[in-house]
Write a protein that holds these residues in place. Sequence first.
Motif, mmCIF file in Angstrom:
data_model
loop_
_atom_site.group_PDB
_atom_site.id
_atom_site.type_symbol
_atom_site.label_atom_id
_atom_site.label_comp_id
_atom_site.label_asym_id
_atom_site.label_seq_id
_atom_site.Cartn_x
_atom_site.Cartn_y
_atom_site.Cartn_z
ATOM 1 N N ALA A 1 0.812 -1.216 0.000
ATOM 2 C CA ALA A 1 0.000 0.000 0.000
ATOM 3 C C ALA A 1 0.846 1.267 0.000
ATOM 4 O O ALA A 1 0.475 2.273 -0.612
ATOM 5 C CB ALA A 1 -0.945 -0.003 1.201
ATOM 6 N N ALA A 2 1.986 1.238 0.680
ATOM 7 C CA ALA A 2 2.834 2.426 0.758
ATOM 8 C C ALA A 2 3.397 2.830 -0.600
ATOM 9 O O ALA A 2 3.827 3.982 -0.787
ATOM 10 C CB ALA A 2 3.966 2.190 1.746
ATOM 11 N N GLU A 3 3.398 1.906 -1.555
ATOM 12 C CA GLU A 3 3.893 2.218 -2.895
ATOM 13 C C GLU A 3 2.872 2.985 -3.733
ATOM 14 O O GLU A 3 3.224 3.597 -4.741
ATOM 15 C CB GLU A 3 4.253 0.920 -3.636
ATOM 16 C CG GLU A 3 5.282 0.046 -2.938
ATOM 17 C CD GLU A 3 6.652 0.705 -2.879
ATOM 18 O OE1 GLU A 3 7.021 1.378 -3.873
ATOM 19 O OE2 GLU A 3 7.321 0.543 -1.848
ATOM 20 N N ILE A 4 1.626 2.967 -3.344
ATOM 21 C CA ILE A 4 0.551 3.418 -4.218
ATOM 22 C C ILE A 4 0.541 4.928 -4.488
ATOM 23 O O ILE A 4 0.371 5.341 -5.648
ATOM 24 C CB ILE A 4 -0.811 2.964 -3.658
ATOM 25 C CG1 ILE A 4 -0.856 1.428 -3.585
ATOM 26 C CG2 ILE A 4 -1.947 3.494 -4.512
ATOM 27 C CD1 ILE A 4 -0.565 0.708 -4.886
ATOM 28 N N PRO A 5 0.705 5.796 -3.498
ATOM 29 C CA PRO A 5 0.627 7.228 -3.817
ATOM 30 C C PRO A 5 1.592 7.677 -4.897
ATOM 31 O O PRO A 5 1.203 8.414 -5.817
ATOM 32 C CB PRO A 5 0.923 7.900 -2.457
ATOM 33 C CG PRO A 5 0.452 6.905 -1.445
ATOM 34 C CD PRO A 5 0.816 5.571 -2.021
ATOM 35 N N ALA A 6 2.844 7.224 -4.825
ATOM 36 C CA ALA A 6 3.812 7.605 -5.859
ATOM 37 C C ALA A 6 3.447 6.994 -7.203
ATOM 38 O O ALA A 6 3.596 7.646 -8.253
ATOM 39 C CB ALA A 6 5.221 7.176 -5.440
ATOM 40 N N LEU A 7 2.952 5.759 -7.195
ATOM 41 C CA LEU A 7 2.581 5.116 -8.435
ATOM 42 C C LEU A 7 1.375 5.799 -9.096
ATOM 43 O O LEU A 7 1.290 5.866 -10.328
ATOM 44 C CB LEU A 7 2.256 3.639 -8.196
ATOM 45 C CG LEU A 7 3.470 2.765 -7.901
ATOM 46 C CD1 LEU A 7 3.027 1.382 -7.407
ATOM 47 C CD2 LEU A 7 4.364 2.617 -9.134
ATOM 48 N N LEU A 8 0.452 6.304 -8.301
ATOM 49 C CA LEU A 8 -0.657 7.063 -8.854
ATOM 50 C C LEU A 8 -0.150 8.253 -9.662
ATOM 51 O O LEU A 8 -0.635 8.547 -10.755
ATOM 52 C CB LEU A 8 -1.576 7.543 -7.738
ATOM 53 C CG LEU A 8 -2.582 6.519 -7.204
ATOM 54 C CD1 LEU A 8 -3.161 7.003 -5.896
ATOM 55 C CD2 LEU A 8 -3.695 6.277 -8.215
ATOM 56 N N ARG A 9 0.841 8.932 -9.124
ATOM 57 C CA ARG A 9 1.418 10.085 -9.830
ATOM 58 C C ARG A 9 2.157 9.642 -11.081
ATOM 59 O O ARG A 9 1.998 10.243 -12.152
ATOM 60 C CB ARG A 9 2.370 10.843 -8.901
ATOM 61 C CG ARG A 9 2.975 12.096 -9.536
ATOM 62 C CD ARG A 9 3.930 12.799 -8.606
ATOM 63 N NE ARG A 9 5.147 12.021 -8.396
ATOM 64 C CZ ARG A 9 5.500 11.485 -7.234
ATOM 65 N NH1 ARG A 9 4.721 11.620 -6.170
ATOM 66 N NH2 ARG A 9 6.616 10.793 -7.120
ATOM 67 N N VAL A 10 2.940 8.572 -10.976
ATOM 68 C CA VAL A 10 3.736 8.121 -12.106
ATOM 69 C C VAL A 10 2.857 7.628 -13.252
ATOM 70 O O VAL A 10 3.061 7.991 -14.415
ATOM 71 C CB VAL A 10 4.702 6.998 -11.658
ATOM 72 C CG1 VAL A 10 5.354 6.346 -12.857
ATOM 73 C CG2 VAL A 10 5.762 7.558 -10.725
ATOM 74 N N LEU A 11 1.846 6.793 -12.930
ATOM 75 C CA LEU A 11 1.005 6.261 -13.983
ATOM 76 C C LEU A 11 0.176 7.356 -14.665
ATOM 77 O O LEU A 11 -0.083 7.295 -15.864
ATOM 78 C CB LEU A 11 0.060 5.191 -13.417
ATOM 79 C CG LEU A 11 0.711 3.841 -13.107
ATOM 80 C CD1 LEU A 11 -0.302 2.906 -12.454
ATOM 81 C CD2 LEU A 11 1.271 3.202 -14.370
#
Length: 306
Positions: A293-303
């Motif tokens: 879950a901790a990976e998700i905020p940055a991945l939202l921005r990247v995707l």
Amino acid sequence: MSTPIALSPAVLREWPLPQPGFDGDKEARGHVLVVAGSAEMPGAAILAAEAALRAGAGKLTIATAASVAAQVGSVIPEARVIALGETSAHGFQADSARRLGELAGKVDAVLAGPGMEDEAATVELVRSLLERFSDTPIVLDARAMCAVHPRGEPHLLDEAVDWEQFRFAVPVLLTPHAGELARLTGGERANIEQEPQGAASAAAQRWNAVVALKGATTVLAAPDGGLWQHQGGNAGLAISGSGDVLAGLIAGLLARGATLEQAAAWGVALHGAAGEQLALRCGPLGYLAREMAAEIPALLRVLAAQ
């Protein structure tokens, strides 16, 4: 059957998630109700709930077993926690539906199922929630999906079941893997794994549901014939709790205003990408579901930016 759309970063970028205004408060980002967990599996509620927040939801309510409610609340201090009475088989008591029904019209998405036990009590609760939250997007995961098959008779031949009685009046989102879909339909797991697109499409039309059939290649099918697939992630995603995280991600995106299909598509892609990020740092095996879950905020921005 149509050719599935591959869920690439480019496809997701052209299907942007709803975004709150810069001055929007937590209400603008949506309120998630997670009905999950049990005395033996409190972690499922925790994993799903954190994932919903990491997906960007603004408010969170967790309804879980009274025996573990304090524990869950201490781990997820951002949440309101409702303690539900328990049956002898570790399900939720019959009055739980009435208590949760007080939130109808006050939440923007409902997730039910992770870590829930006592199939009979779960089915009774889910069917009541479907009536009380008919205007709210709903995700059914794990044992909550048993509401769509003849309880106690999972191995009935397909032609012996009147499936019409199990169709949803309003579409919901189901998240089975091949083994679960086999049990829910009375089919063979090997056949589903061999033809996942056909199996997911048939289930979507049978139940009037969006079906996310999880696997190395995850297939998403909508009742109107829409079909998508995602290939990504790695073997490390096949670990206890991984499905709870995915279900929570989808619920969080629904609360933000995504459609069932869009929330499932983004949730599956984010889940796979989180596994890829963790594999780069930790190796392809051995990372934990609670680290995703901790990976998700940055991945939202990247995707969104790719």
